[in-house]
Design an enzyme around this catalytic site. Structure first.
Site, mmCIF file in Angstrom:
data_model
loop_
_atom_site.group_PDB
_atom_site.id
_atom_site.type_symbol
_atom_site.label_atom_id
_atom_site.label_comp_id
_atom_site.label_asym_id
_atom_site.label_seq_id
_atom_site.Cartn_x
_atom_site.Cartn_y
_atom_site.Cartn_z
ATOM 1 N N GLU A 87 55.619 37.872 53.960
ATOM 2 C CA GLU A 87 54.754 37.097 53.062
ATOM 3 C C GLU A 87 54.430 35.713 53.619
ATOM 4 O O GLU A 87 55.297 35.042 54.192
ATOM 5 C CB GLU A 87 55.440 36.897 51.708
ATOM 6 C CG GLU A 87 55.688 38.154 50.921
ATOM 7 C CD GLU A 87 56.149 37.853 49.514
ATOM 8 O OE1 GLU A 87 55.531 36.975 48.872
ATOM 9 O OE2 GLU A 87 57.113 38.475 49.044
ATOM 10 N N HIS A 94 53.799 40.850 49.251
ATOM 11 C CA HIS A 94 53.871 40.004 48.064
ATOM 12 C C HIS A 94 54.000 40.839 46.790
ATOM 13 O O HIS A 94 53.189 41.721 46.523
ATOM 14 C CB HIS A 94 52.612 39.131 47.999
ATOM 15 C CG HIS A 94 52.658 38.059 46.964
ATOM 16 N ND1 HIS A 94 53.580 37.040 46.982
ATOM 17 C CD2 HIS A 94 51.880 37.837 45.869
ATOM 18 C CE1 HIS A 94 53.377 36.234 45.966
ATOM 19 N NE2 HIS A 94 52.355 36.702 45.259
ATOM 20 N N SER A 121 55.280 35.782 41.611
ATOM 21 C CA SER A 121 54.245 34.955 42.233
ATOM 22 C C SER A 121 54.100 33.629 41.489
ATOM 23 O O SER A 121 55.075 32.897 41.337
ATOM 24 C CB SER A 121 52.927 35.729 42.287
ATOM 25 O OG SER A 121 51.985 35.086 43.118
#
Length: 301
Positions: A245, A275, A150
Site C-alpha cells: 500500500e 488497500h 482507510s
C-alpha cells in the site's frame, strides 16, 4: 508478517489492479455512485441480524443487532472512502462481519457527511455524535470498540484524539484497517509503493493528493491527520495493513508512536496485500485471517 500470497489472493489482487487502472470505470464510478449513500437500501443480512435505521440531525446511522444476543459490546463502525465516499453496500457486509466476530455485538454504522460539500470537521463531528449516542443508548465507554477502514480508520483515531482533548471517556479499543492517518502524505511508502499499489498506484488522484476534506484547515491537525497527535492514554489498537500500500507508512509510523507512548498495539503487516483487502471477507485466506485477528482482539480486550 504473513507469507506468500495464496492463489485466490493473487487473482483478486490482479482484478483490483485492473479495475482501478481503468480510468473510464473510475470516472463513471466517481461521477455517479461514490458520493451517493446506500445506507437506506435493502440488504440481505442473515436472518439473525436485524438492522434499524437511525436518523440524526445531519446524518444517518444503521444499528445492526443480533437476535437474542446477550452481548453488551458495541462496535462504532466508521467507513472509508477518502472522506468523499459515502456509505456503500460493502460496508454493510463489513458491519455484519464485525457483529459475527464480535459474537453478537451491536454494530452502529455511521453514514457521516462527506466532502466536498462538507469539509473538516463535519465527519469528526458526526463520529463524535454517534459515539455519544451509543453512550446514551446504555453502552459504557469500556464496552465500545471504534473500528474503521482507510479514512474511517484515521477518523477512529481522530475521534480518540478529540475525546482525549475534551477529557471524555475513551473506548475500549480501536480496530484500524489500512488507516489513512497522514493527509500530508509524508511517509516514504507514498513514493516507495507508488508503482506497486494496485489501488492508488500510478495515479496522482485528487482523492489522495488534494483531498477536499481538509478545506482551509491545517492538514497536520491530529483531528485530520492523527499521526501528528500524542497517543498517550489511547486504548489498545489493532492496526492491519498490506505491505504494497502507498498508505503503508501511515500505519507503521502510528504503530511506532503509539507504542512509544505506552499504548498496547498489535500491528500486522500482510505481505503483498492491497488497500482494505479485508473487504474480501472470507473469499481469500488472507482476509479470513485478518477477520480472525479482529475476533481475537475483541476477545483480548
Amino acid at each position: 508478517m504473513s507469507g506468500d500470497l495464496t492463489l485466490k489472493a493473487k487473482i483478486i489482487r490482479k482484478i483490483v489492479a485492473e479495475v482501478n487502472g481503468s480510468k473510464m470505470y473510475n470516472e463513471r464510478f466517481m461521477a455517479n455512485n461514490f458520493s451517493k449513500s446506500v445506507i437506506d437500501d435493502d440488504f440481505n443480512y442473515p436472518e439473525h441480524l436485524v438492522p434499524e435505521r437511525i436518523s440524526m440531525d445531519n446524518f444517518e446511522m444503521e444499528k445492526l443487532m443480533w437476535k437474542d444476543s446477550k452481548s453488551r459490546w458495541a462496535v462504532l463502525h466508521l467507513h472509508g472512502g477518502g472522506y468523499v465516499g459515502a456509505f456503500r453496500k460493502s460496508y454493510k457486509q463489513m458491519a455484519g462481519l464485525y457483529s459475527e466476530v464480535g459474537k453478537g455485538a451491536t454494530v452502529l454504522s455511521v453514514d457521516y457527511r462527506v466532502a466536498p460539500e462538507h469539509v473538516f470537521p463535519a465527519a469528526l463531528e458526526d463520529a463524535l455524535e454517534a459515539y455519544e449516542w451509543l453512550l446514551d443508548d446504555g453502552f459504557s465507554s469500556d464496552q465500545i470498540v471504534v473500528a474503521g477502514d482507510s479514512a474511517g480508520g484515521g477518523l477512529a483515531m481522530a475521534l480518540c484524539h478529540t475525546l482525549k482533548s475534551h477529557w471524555l471517556p475513551r473506548p475500549a479499543g480501536i480496530v484500524a484497517m489500512s488507516p489513512w492517518t497522514d493527509l500530508t502524505l509524508s511517509g516514504s511508502s507514498y513514493k516507495d509503493n507508488y508503482e506497486i499499489d494496485p489501488v492508488f498506484g500510478n495515479d496522482r488522484s485528487e482523492l489522495i493528493y488534494n483531498n477536499p476534506y481538509v478545506g482551509d484547515a491545517d492538514p497536520r491537525d491530529p483531528r485530520i491527520s492523527p499521526m501528528y497527535g500524542d497517543f498517550y492514554g489511547f486504548p489498545p489498537m489493532l492496526i492491519q495493513v498490506g505491505t504494497d500500500e502507498m498508505l503503508y507508512s501511515d500505519s507503521e509510523i502510528v504503530a511506532a508512536k503509539a507504542r512509544q507512548a505506552g499504548v498496547r498495539v498489535r500491528f500486522t503487516k500482510y505481505k503483498g496485500m492491497f488497500h482494505v483487502f479485508q473487504m474480501a471477507g472470507t473469499l481469500m485466506e488472507e482476509s479470513s485471517r485478518a477477520w480472525a485477528e479482529v475476533k481475537k482482539f475483541f476477545e483480548e480486550i
